[in-house]
Design a protein around this motif. Structure first.
Motif, mmCIF file in Angstrom:
data_model
loop_
_atom_site.group_PDB
_atom_site.id
_atom_site.type_symbol
_atom_site.label_atom_id
_atom_site.label_comp_id
_atom_site.label_asym_id
_atom_site.label_seq_id
_atom_site.Cartn_x
_atom_site.Cartn_y
_atom_site.Cartn_z
ATOM 1 N N SER A 23 0.828 -1.210 0.000
ATOM 2 C CA SER A 23 0.000 0.000 0.000
ATOM 3 C C SER A 23 0.860 1.256 0.000
ATOM 4 N N LYS A 24 1.945 1.230 0.720
ATOM 5 C CA LYS A 24 2.864 2.372 0.719
ATOM 6 C C LYS A 24 3.467 2.563 -0.668
ATOM 7 N N ARG A 25 3.847 1.470 -1.300
ATOM 8 C CA ARG A 25 4.423 1.559 -2.641
ATOM 9 C C ARG A 25 3.396 2.096 -3.645
ATOM 10 N N LEU A 26 2.128 1.745 -3.465
ATOM 11 C CA LEU A 26 1.097 2.278 -4.352
ATOM 12 C C LEU A 26 1.022 3.793 -4.249
ATOM 13 N N LYS A 27 1.117 4.332 -3.045
ATOM 14 C CA LYS A 27 1.091 5.787 -2.876
ATOM 15 C C LYS A 27 2.291 6.433 -3.571
ATOM 16 N N GLU A 28 3.456 5.817 -3.430
ATOM 17 C CA GLU A 28 4.641 6.333 -4.103
ATOM 18 C C GLU A 28 4.473 6.268 -5.620
ATOM 19 N N PRO A 49 -5.789 10.211 -16.685
ATOM 20 C CA PRO A 49 -5.615 8.846 -16.175
ATOM 21 C C PRO A 49 -5.253 8.775 -14.703
ATOM 22 N N LEU A 50 -4.560 9.772 -14.181
ATOM 23 C CA LEU A 50 -4.119 9.704 -12.793
ATOM 24 C C LEU A 50 -5.295 9.541 -11.839
ATOM 25 N N GLU A 51 -6.380 10.241 -12.089
ATOM 26 C CA GLU A 51 -7.516 10.163 -11.167
ATOM 27 C C GLU A 51 -8.116 8.762 -11.141
ATOM 28 N N LEU A 52 -8.063 8.045 -12.278
ATOM 29 C CA LEU A 52 -8.610 6.699 -12.309
ATOM 30 C C LEU A 52 -7.716 5.720 -11.562
ATOM 31 N N PHE A 53 -6.408 5.867 -11.697
ATOM 32 C CA PHE A 53 -5.491 5.049 -10.903
ATOM 33 C C PHE A 53 -5.646 5.351 -9.417
ATOM 34 N N ALA A 54 -5.745 6.627 -9.075
ATOM 35 C CA ALA A 54 -5.897 7.011 -7.672
ATOM 36 C C ALA A 54 -7.191 6.475 -7.093
ATOM 37 N N GLU A 55 -8.249 6.481 -7.867
ATOM 38 C CA GLU A 55 -9.531 5.942 -7.421
ATOM 39 C C GLU A 55 -9.421 4.453 -7.136
ATOM 40 N N ALA A 56 -8.758 3.721 -8.013
ATOM 41 C CA ALA A 56 -8.587 2.285 -7.800
ATOM 42 C C ALA A 56 -7.796 1.999 -6.531
ATOM 43 N N VAL A 57 -6.799 2.800 -6.260
ATOM 44 C CA VAL A 57 -5.996 2.623 -5.039
ATOM 45 C C VAL A 57 -6.805 2.972 -3.801
ATOM 46 N N ALA A 58 -7.592 4.037 -3.884
ATOM 47 C CA ALA A 58 -8.347 4.490 -2.715
ATOM 48 C C ALA A 58 -9.513 3.569 -2.373
ATOM 49 N N GLN A 67 -3.951 -2.306 -10.600
ATOM 50 C CA GLN A 67 -4.956 -1.918 -11.595
ATOM 51 C C GLN A 67 -5.487 -3.147 -12.325
ATOM 52 N N GLY A 68 -4.644 -4.173 -12.452
ATOM 53 C CA GLY A 68 -5.084 -5.404 -13.092
ATOM 54 C C GLY A 68 -6.035 -6.231 -12.256
ATOM 55 N N THR A 69 -6.248 -5.842 -11.000
ATOM 56 C CA THR A 69 -7.205 -6.535 -10.131
ATOM 57 C C THR A 69 -8.428 -5.666 -9.830
ATOM 58 N N VAL A 70 -8.581 -4.581 -10.565
ATOM 59 C CA VAL A 70 -9.782 -3.733 -10.501
ATOM 60 C C VAL A 70 -10.328 -3.694 -11.928
ATOM 61 N N TRP A 71 -11.439 -4.366 -12.133
ATOM 62 C CA TRP A 71 -11.890 -4.658 -13.495
ATOM 63 C C TRP A 71 -12.937 -3.660 -13.972
ATOM 64 N N SER A 72 -12.507 -2.431 -14.237
ATOM 65 C CA SER A 72 -13.410 -1.450 -14.843
ATOM 66 C C SER A 72 -13.715 -1.881 -16.272
#
Length: 495
Positions: free
Chosen positions: A19-24, A271-280, A313-318
């Motif tokens: 999770s820390k690495r995802l934030k980085e 794209p950043l907002e979509l990656f951030a949403e998946a992480v959050a 991102q590969g485990t969040v299937w939008s």
């Protein structure tokens, strides 16, 4: 997925480090996307095609690893269940005759899979859901013997508190199923298109793709049956959402978001907002760390791999998903995930031409269209298209109030065909190529025939003389014969 998965269980501290690495990684992605010129380049398209392996009687044959061992084609890989394979087609420039190149890719990849499959007594079926699939074909023995699939199933079960998966789908018939793993997900096979876009264009392109998906799905459906039941025209949409649902028992007052989603709102920035949403919104499932420090790589002027972010991102299937690719200087893509596999190569190319063309064409007017279509209406359109196919009535934004207004899917697709043509030709696709494929869609609309509708009508005819299991098997045999002819589905006879 970005990283190879070699273990099946993880310790709490591994999730914390991941999770820390995802934030980085999100911060690294932000910095990369802000670089002048990053990801700017010619548009390209690619595709992934999933398929079934069946035996001489038409039932699933769990030999994907053995088939893979018989080919050296790098485009071929396994999928989650042992009766699934996938072909990853090489990307090609969008300008020119991209669908001609893609047709050659489809045909050569399928020919190689069929050759390799024949060595194991297997045939290849390209369709959204196999009509002959039985409950006995699923379960732990059906899962492809790789740690990543077992780890994925175990992690989802962990988040669910070990409560069984519950699948409930209604249609002409109804299905209620409780299951202990994610192998029902392998009942779905799809066709996924990739469109490379410049980062500055991403938000409007992504929103256009979201708009386009429902009408294209309505006219492309090919998955009407599951486990002997007549369900949605695109039953995959309902099944996928429930087969990998990591939500356990509902908690009062606590919102829970499924990992299979149409999204949560229109894209506003990129794209950043979509990656951030998946992480959050979604807890990590596979907390595997790479040796790369994302921020150190960016500070050194390099293009970071962002392995953890890509894995997550590969485990969040939008149904339409943002993709970051670090290769060749790096770029971003939109992965268009909603289309079913099949029925024929020409049908799949026509579906792709319509979806890509509408994404491109609608992007030119999307800013004026979105105020007239609240996002919840777009999500509703997607579900109605999946459930009702050609019979769906979709809400579509209008330039003048009141908006949106209901439009039958058939009428809407006819209205949108010129928009798709303009989008393709404007992007450099030769007009003759665009016209040839969009004319397939036009003929399909006029014939009121999709793969799903052909299957429903054929089952009704066969079931008048045969028990349903036998009728499903006979239907599949006819499907395979007609698919092998290469003729688009609207030309298939009902015999």
């Amino acid at each position: 997925m970005g990283l190879q998965i070699l273990k099946e269980s993880f310790e709490p501290q591994e999730y914390e480090r991941f999770s820390k690495r995802l934030k980085e990684s999100l911060e690294a992605l932000r910095q990369v996307l802000e670089r002048p010129g990053f990801g700017v380049g010619p548009r390209t398209i690619g595709a992934e095609l999933e398929m079934f392996l069946v035996d001489s009687a038409g039932y699933p044959l769990p030999v994907n690893q053995q088939v893979l061992d018989q080919t050296t084609d790098p485009r071929v890989t396994v999928e989650i269940d042992r009766f699934n394979l996938e072909c990853n087609l090489r990307p090609a420039p969008l300008a020119g005759r991209p669908f001609t190149a893609m047709r050659a890719e489809f045909e050569s990849a399928l020919a190689e899979v069929r050759r390799a499959a024949a060595t194991q007594g297997a045939r290849v079926a390209v369709m959204g859901i196999l009509p002959t699939l039985r409950e006995v074909d699923l379960g732990s023995r059906a899962m492809t013997g790789m740690p990543r699939y077992r780890a994925l199933s175990a992690s989802i079960r962990r988040l669910r508190g070990d409560t069984p998966f519950r699948i409930v789908i209604g249609g002409e018939d109804s299905l209620t199923l409780e299951w202990d793993d994610v192998t029902p997900e392998g009942a779905n096979t799809s066709l996924q298109y990739h469109l490379r876009v410049d980062p500055a264009d991403f938000a409007r392109m992504y929103n256009a793709a979201q708009l386009a998906t429902a009408p294209v799905l309505a006219v492309s459906s090919n998955s009407p049956f599951l486990l002997g039941r007549r369900l949605w025209d695109e039953t995959r949409v309902a099944l996928f959402r429930q087969a990998v649902d990591d939500r356990g028992e509902p908690q009062p007052g606590v919102p829970q978001h499924g990992r299979v989603t149409f999204g949560h709102g229109w894209a506003r920035q990129g794209p950043l907002e979509l990656f951030a949403e998946a992480v959050a919104l979604h807890a990590p499932l596979l907390p595997v760390l790479s040796s790369e420090s994302p921020l150190a790589g960016v500070a050194g002027g390099g293009v970071p791999r962002l392995d953890e972010l890509r894995l997550h991102q590969g485990t969040v299937w939008s149904w339409n998903r943002a993709i970051y690719d670090p290769s060749a200087g790096g770029h971003v893509r939109i992965e268009l995930r909603a289309l079913p596999a099949g029925p024929t190569v020409v049908d799949m190319l026509a579906n792709g031409a319509l979806l890509l063309g509408l994404t491109l064409g609608l992007s030119e007017q999307v800013e004026s269209l979105l105020p007239g279509l609240p996002f919840m209406c777009a999500r509703g359109n997607f579900l109605r298209a999946a459930k009702e196919g050609l019979d769906a009535v979709l809400l579509w934004p209008e330039r003048y109030a009141p908006s949106p207004r209901p439009v039958p899917a058939l009428e809407l697709v006819e209205r949108l065909l010129p928009v798709a043509r303009d989008g393709l030709v404007g992007a450099g696709v030769e007009a003759e190529e665009a016209d040839a494929l969009l004319s397939v869609v036009e003929a399909r609309v006029r014939a009121r025939t999709t793969g799903a509708r052909w299957q429903r009508k054929m089952l009704a005819r066969l079931e008048a003389q045969l028990p349903r299991p036998d009728a499903m098997a006979a239907l599949l045999e006819r499907y395979l014969v007609h698919a092998a002819s290469g003729r688009p589905v609207h030309e298939w006879p009902l015999d």
